[in-house]
Design a protein around this motif. Structure first.
Motif, PDB file in Angstrom:
ATOM      1  N   GLY A  51      20.700 -44.392 -11.540  1.00 44.41           N
ATOM      2  CA  GLY A  51      21.508 -43.633 -10.584  1.00 44.41           C
ATOM      3  C   GLY A  51      20.805 -42.424 -10.014  1.00 44.41           C
ATOM      4  O   GLY A  51      21.283 -41.845  -9.028  1.00 44.41           O
ATOM      5  N   ASP A  52      19.687 -41.988 -10.612  1.00 48.19           N
ATOM      6  CA  ASP A  52      18.891 -40.914 -10.009  1.00 48.19           C
ATOM      7  C   ASP A  52      18.230 -41.428  -8.736  1.00 48.19           C
ATOM      8  O   ASP A  52      17.941 -42.621  -8.599  1.00 48.19           O
ATOM      9  CB  ASP A  52      17.809 -40.425 -10.976  1.00 48.19           C
ATOM     10  CG  ASP A  52      18.371 -39.586 -12.114  1.00 48.19           C
ATOM     11  OD1 ASP A  52      19.535 -39.161 -12.020  1.00 48.19           O
ATOM     12  OD2 ASP A  52      17.629 -39.351 -13.091  1.00 48.19           O
ATOM     13  N   ARG A  53      17.955 -40.510  -7.811  1.00 50.18           N
ATOM     14  CA  ARG A  53      17.324 -40.891  -6.541  1.00 50.18           C
ATOM     15  C   ARG A  53      16.055 -40.066  -6.321  1.00 50.18           C
ATOM     16  O   ARG A  53      16.112 -38.837  -6.297  1.00 50.18           O
ATOM     17  CB  ARG A  53      18.295 -40.686  -5.378  1.00 50.18           C
ATOM     18  CG  ARG A  53      17.715 -41.107  -4.015  1.00 50.18           C
ATOM     19  CD  ARG A  53      18.778 -41.085  -2.920  1.00 50.18           C
ATOM     20  NE  ARG A  53      19.828 -42.057  -3.167  1.00 50.18           N
ATOM     21  CZ  ARG A  53      19.743 -43.349  -2.835  1.00 50.18           C
ATOM     22  NH1 ARG A  53      18.647 -43.817  -2.236  1.00 50.18           N
ATOM     23  NH2 ARG A  53      20.762 -44.171  -3.095  1.00 50.18           N
ATOM     24  N   THR A 205      16.816 -45.128  -7.559  1.00 48.06           N
ATOM     25  CA  THR A 205      16.816 -45.505  -6.147  1.00 48.06           C
ATOM     26  C   THR A 205      15.873 -44.586  -5.368  1.00 48.06           C
ATOM     27  O   THR A 205      15.439 -43.546  -5.856  1.00 48.06           O
ATOM     28  CB  THR A 205      18.225 -45.442  -5.561  1.00 48.06           C
ATOM     29  OG1 THR A 205      18.784 -44.132  -5.808  1.00 48.06           O
ATOM     30  CG2 THR A 205      19.125 -46.503  -6.196  1.00 48.06           C
ATOM     31  N   THR A 207      14.767 -42.840  -1.437  1.00 48.44           N
ATOM     32  CA  THR A 207      15.076 -42.474  -0.053  1.00 48.44           C
ATOM     33  C   THR A 207      13.813 -41.923   0.589  1.00 48.44           C
ATOM     34  O   THR A 207      13.102 -41.118  -0.011  1.00 48.44           O
ATOM     35  CB  THR A 207      16.191 -41.415   0.001  1.00 48.44           C
ATOM     36  OG1 THR A 207      17.436 -42.047  -0.302  1.00 48.44           O
ATOM     37  CG2 THR A 207      16.291 -40.782   1.387  1.00 48.44           C
ATOM     38  N   GLU A 245      22.510 -41.689   1.926  1.00 48.79           N
ATOM     39  CA  GLU A 245      22.081 -42.144   0.592  1.00 48.79           C
ATOM     40  C   GLU A 245      22.115 -40.994  -0.418  1.00 48.79           C
ATOM     41  O   GLU A 245      22.561 -41.167  -1.557  1.00 48.79           O
ATOM     42  CB  GLU A 245      20.677 -42.724   0.677  1.00 48.79           C
ATOM     43  CG  GLU A 245      20.610 -44.071   1.410  1.00 48.79           C
ATOM     44  CD  GLU A 245      19.178 -44.493   1.723  1.00 48.79           C
ATOM     45  OE1 GLU A 245      19.014 -45.587   2.288  1.00 48.79           O
ATOM     46  OE2 GLU A 245      18.227 -43.730   1.417  1.00 48.79           O
ATOM     47  N   ILE A 246      21.655 -39.832   0.017  1.00 48.59           N
ATOM     48  CA  ILE A 246      21.645 -38.662  -0.867  1.00 48.59           C
ATOM     49  C   ILE A 246      23.077 -38.246  -1.212  1.00 48.59           C
ATOM     50  O   ILE A 246      23.398 -37.952  -2.373  1.00 48.59           O
ATOM     51  CB  ILE A 246      20.864 -37.517  -0.211  1.00 48.59           C
ATOM     52  CG1 ILE A 246      19.369 -37.875  -0.166  1.00 48.59           C
ATOM     53  CG2 ILE A 246      21.083 -36.201  -0.928  1.00 48.59           C
ATOM     54  CD1 ILE A 246      18.533 -36.967   0.713  1.00 48.59           C
ATOM     55  N   THR A 249      24.553 -40.660  -3.771  1.00 47.87           N
ATOM     56  CA  THR A 249      24.014 -40.421  -5.111  1.00 47.87           C
ATOM     57  C   THR A 249      24.684 -39.218  -5.750  1.00 47.87           C
ATOM     58  O   THR A 249      25.068 -39.248  -6.931  1.00 47.87           O
ATOM     59  CB  THR A 249      22.489 -40.216  -5.043  1.00 47.87           C
ATOM     60  OG1 THR A 249      21.890 -41.438  -4.620  1.00 47.87           O
ATOM     61  CG2 THR A 249      21.921 -39.811  -6.391  1.00 47.87           C
ATOM     62  N   ARG A 250      24.830 -38.132  -4.980  1.00 47.81           N
ATOM     63  CA  ARG A 250      25.491 -36.943  -5.494  1.00 47.81           C
ATOM     64  C   ARG A 250      26.940 -37.250  -5.900  1.00 47.81           C
ATOM     65  O   ARG A 250      27.400 -36.837  -6.971  1.00 47.81           O
ATOM     66  CB  ARG A 250      25.478 -35.853  -4.419  1.00 47.81           C
ATOM     67  CG  ARG A 250      24.252 -34.964  -4.471  1.00 47.81           C
ATOM     68  CD  ARG A 250      24.469 -33.896  -5.557  1.00 47.81           C
ATOM     69  NE  ARG A 250      23.235 -33.236  -5.916  1.00 47.81           N
ATOM     70  CZ  ARG A 250      22.626 -32.311  -5.171  1.00 47.81           C
ATOM     71  NH1 ARG A 250      23.120 -31.977  -4.005  1.00 47.81           N
ATOM     72  NH2 ARG A 250      21.530 -31.751  -5.614  1.00 47.81           N
ATOM     73  N   GLY A 254      24.522 -38.899  -9.729  1.00 47.99           N
ATOM     74  CA  GLY A 254      23.079 -39.030  -9.902  1.00 47.99           C
ATOM     75  C   GLY A 254      22.349 -37.774  -9.479  1.00 47.99           C
ATOM     76  O   GLY A 254      22.891 -36.921  -8.766  1.00 47.99           O
ATOM     77  N   ILE A 256      19.193 -35.752  -7.554  1.00 45.87           N
ATOM     78  CA  ILE A 256      18.293 -35.831  -6.417  1.00 45.87           C
ATOM     79  C   ILE A 256      16.968 -35.213  -6.838  1.00 45.87           C
ATOM     80  O   ILE A 256      16.907 -34.030  -7.197  1.00 45.87           O
ATOM     81  CB  ILE A 256      18.867 -35.095  -5.192  1.00 45.87           C
ATOM     82  CG1 ILE A 256      20.240 -35.660  -4.836  1.00 45.87           C
ATOM     83  CG2 ILE A 256      17.908 -35.193  -4.010  1.00 45.87           C
ATOM     84  CD1 ILE A 256      20.259 -37.148  -4.525  1.00 45.87           C
TER      85      ILE A 256
END
Length: 349
Positions: A51-53, A205, A207, A245-246, A249-250, A254, A256
């Motif tokens: 889940g982290d990006r 993931t 970006t 996408e960011i 995730t937030r 997750g 960033i």
């Protein structure tokens, strides 16, 4: 805040002139809480959670360093002279700003000829930089530059060795897509296809954003009061898809994690007005030093930076001055490799 607050002793032999091979075998220092952990870049798989990006800068470094000659017909004692050019950024009128050595030897209107049929005329001087107009444009210019140019290695490497064919691969990220940088987003140089595949399988993931890194990233800070320093501007873009996408995730909890200070500076620029990363395009001259309030980044992967540099100020702001001093003291004591081709750190505030 004084410039000396960001100084430290660095043995010259710790400055890397070649990268680790494979890329992901470089060492990784992880600063988590009050602890410091030593490992390798492949350990990112263990430190990042599903889940982290990761936010990756997809700029592409152009072979911006050119060597040419100018001939001054009929000029007694002048003859042919060698001219070294480092492209900085394109102008909206088709010209290029560039560093030229020796600029004082070149007259306005004079032509410099390079390899591959490429040449340029000096149109003007501006604050110690040259404004050049090339004889080619578009795809023809890109093709000639690819043949005639060399990778613009940072000064601390270029002083030790010349750029060579290997640097065309080494000084480029594996996902580089949008030409325009004259310096690499160096934390990203540690990634290769196997590591990206392992991170994806872990549930991390990715970006892509764009910040065209300029040569100004290497300019020294010349003021003692660092708050008076003015940053160079660099063009960047956070697309609508990237911002979405960011945000997703937030919302899902997750983290960033920008890879590199270039990605971090761009995200923080895009988050200045609302506190959230929004679509953004333009030039940013954001200057991050202790006291800065971060709104976009939860962690940062970055290389080890020069003493008294704006990037040293940025990581001091991100982790806290005292913690970053401990991190750098540990890195020096443990013989980590520094700067563009050096090792990496993962900073977890």
């Amino acid at each position: 805040m004084r410039l000396d607050d960001f100084d430290f002793d660095l043995p010259e032999e710790l400055i890397a002139t070649r990268p680790a091979r494979p890329r992901s075998s470089a060492r990784l220092l992880v600063a988590a809480g009050d602890a410091i952990h030593d490992g390798t870049v492949t350990d990112l798989v263990d430190w990042l959670r599903p889940g982290d990006r990761l936010v990756l800068n997809d700029t592409r470094v152009i072979p911006a360093r050119l060597s040419g000659t100018r001939t001054r017909p009929g000029a007694a004692g002048e003859g042919t002279a060698r001219i070294e050019v480092t492209l900085l950024e394109p102008g909206t009128d088709g010209t290029w700003r560039a560093l030229v050595k020796p600029l004082k030897k070149l007259r306005e209107g004079e032509e410099v000829r390079f390899a591959a049929g490429l040449s340029a005329v000096l149109e003007a001087r501006d604050e110690g930089q040259a404004v050049l107009r090339f004889n080619l444009a578009g795809a023809a210019f890109d093709a000639a530059l690819a043949e005639a140019g060399a990778m613009p290695l940072p000064p601390y490497i270029a002083q030790r060795r010349a750029a060579d064919a290997q640097d065309r691969e080494d000084y480029q990220t594996v996902w580089a897509a949008r030409p325009g940088a004259v310096a690499a987003p160096t934390a990203s140089l540690h990634f290769d296809a196997p590591l990206l595949a392992r991170l994806k399988a872990r549930g991390v993931t990715f970006t892509h954003v764009t910040l065209h890194v300029g040569a100004g990233t290497f300019l020294p800070v010349k003021v003692e009061d660092v708050t008076r320093h003015r940053m160079h501007a660099e063009w960047g873009e956070v697309s609508e898809a990237a911002a979405a996408e960011i945000a997703a995730t937030r919302a899902a909890g997750g983290r960033i994690v920008p890879v590199g200070t270039t990605a971090l500076r761009l995200l923080e620029t895009a988050a200045r007005d609302t506190g959230a990363v929004v679509p953004w395009q333009g030039e940013t001259d954001i200057f991050i030093y202790p006291g800065f309030t971060f709104r976009a980044a939860d962690a940062l992967m970055t290389n080890f930076h020069l003493p008294k540099s704006t990037l040293m100020m940025l990581v001091s702001a991100f982790l806290g001055p005292e913690r970053i001093r401990r991190v750098y003291a540990h890195a020096v004591a443990e013989r980590y490799r520094f700067f563009s081709y050096g090792d990496a750190s993962l900073l977890l505030p």
